[in-house]
Design a protein around this motif. Structure first.
Motif, short mmCIF file in Angstrom:
data_model
loop_
_atom_site.label_atom_id
_atom_site.label_comp_id
_atom_site.label_asym_id
_atom_site.label_seq_id
_atom_site.Cartn_x
_atom_site.Cartn_y
_atom_site.Cartn_z
N ILE A 99 -79.36 15.96 -14.77
CA ILE A 99 -79.92 15.35 -15.98
C ILE A 99 -80.06 13.85 -15.80
CG2 ILE A 99 -79.48 14.88 -18.43
CD1 ILE A 99 -78.11 17.70 -18.48
N LYS A 103 -83.55 11.80 -15.93
CA LYS A 103 -83.73 10.77 -16.96
C LYS A 103 -84.04 9.41 -16.35
CE LYS A 103 -81.09 12.53 -20.87
NZ LYS A 103 -79.91 12.33 -21.72
N GLU A 144 -89.41 19.11 -18.14
CA GLU A 144 -89.40 18.51 -19.49
C GLU A 144 -88.65 19.41 -20.47
OE1 GLU A 144 -93.34 17.39 -20.67
OE2 GLU A 144 -93.61 16.14 -18.90
N LEU A 147 -84.91 19.04 -19.84
CA LEU A 147 -84.37 17.80 -20.42
C LEU A 147 -84.28 17.90 -21.94
CD1 LEU A 147 -85.86 14.85 -18.35
CD2 LEU A 147 -83.51 15.66 -18.43
N GLU A 148 -85.29 18.51 -22.57
CA GLU A 148 -85.25 18.68 -24.01
C GLU A 148 -84.07 19.55 -24.42
OE1 GLU A 148 -88.98 20.26 -25.41
OE2 GLU A 148 -90.09 18.57 -24.54
N ALA A 150 -81.27 19.99 -22.68
CA ALA A 150 -80.04 19.23 -22.43
C ALA A 150 -79.80 18.23 -23.55
CB ALA A 150 -80.13 18.53 -21.08
N SER A 151 -80.88 17.60 -24.02
CA SER A 151 -80.77 16.64 -25.12
C SER A 151 -80.32 17.35 -26.40
CB SER A 151 -82.12 15.96 -25.33
OG SER A 151 -82.08 15.11 -26.42
N HIS A 152 -80.86 18.52 -26.65
CA HIS A 152 -80.48 19.32 -27.82
C HIS A 152 -78.99 19.68 -27.75
CE1 HIS A 152 -80.49 22.40 -30.90
NE2 HIS A 152 -80.01 23.25 -30.02
N GLU A 154 -76.64 18.10 -26.15
CA GLU A 154 -75.87 16.86 -26.33
C GLU A 154 -75.79 16.50 -27.81
OE1 GLU A 154 -73.38 13.96 -25.39
OE2 GLU A 154 -74.17 15.42 -23.96
N ARG A 155 -76.92 16.59 -28.55
CA ARG A 155 -76.92 16.28 -29.99
C ARG A 155 -76.01 17.24 -30.75
NH1 ARG A 155 -82.45 15.88 -29.14
NH2 ARG A 155 -82.78 17.90 -30.13
N ARG A 158 -72.41 16.28 -30.21
CA ARG A 158 -72.03 15.09 -31.00
C ARG A 158 -71.81 15.44 -32.47
NH1 ARG A 158 -76.65 11.58 -29.87
NH2 ARG A 158 -76.99 12.40 -27.82
#
Length: 162
Positions: A99, A103, A144, A147-148, A150-152, A154-155, A158
């Motif tokens: 990741i 990035k 892409e 990464l989307e 992985a970002s989801h 991570e959110r 959190r």
């Protein structure tokens, strides 16, 4: 392939083929079934054309005429394209290192070391591109999506910790 096919209100497919076999399945199974049957049909036709040609030539090793070879090749290509539809296009799960590499990739940049670039290209998340005298790595659609995702993730992590 199918003599009769209908969709029930609950979304399941009901089908009957020419051999009078009946079946009930969900959309995903029906999709796989119909694509596989169509691809196999193209491959059988191509194989039949090859056998016909061999029998015409008394099994001698005579090359097919260009027009017939093109027809057979087209049938095989259609079968391969149909089978490719069954391959998963889900993005691979990436680890933190992958990741970070993706990035940090800058436009017209190259992933280094080369082994990492090669590994990510084999995963299908990166592709090597060439433009005039430049060589660079770029994210693929699958990259892409990865990464989307992985970002989801991570959110979501959190939100749970806060």
């Amino acid at each position: 392939m199918f003599l009769e096919c209908s969709i029930r209100p609950n979304g399941t497919f009901v089908w009957r083929d020419y051999d009078h076999h009946k079946g009930v399945c969900d959309f995903d199974e029906f999709r796989v079934r119909i694509i596989t049957l169509a691809a196999d049909e193209y491959l059988d036709k191509a194989k039949g054309k090859r056998k016909q040609w061999a029998s015409l030539c008394d099994s001698a090793d005579t090359p097919m005429p260009e027009s017939l070879a093109a027809v057979v090749s087209d049938m095989e290509n259609k079968a391969n394209r149909l089978k490719a539809l069954l391959e998963s296009d889900d993005p691979p799960l990436l680890d933190g290192r992958d990741i970070a590499i993706l990035k940090e990739l800058k436009p017209y940049g190259v992933v280094k070391p080369e082994e990492e670039s090669q590994r990510l290209r084999e995963l299908g998340v990166l592709e090597r591109r060439y433009y005039i005298d430049q060589v660079f790595d770029a994210l693929t659609d699958k990259g892409e999506k990865a990464l989307e995702f992985a970002s989801h993730v991570e959110r979501t992590k959190r939100r749970r910790t806060s």
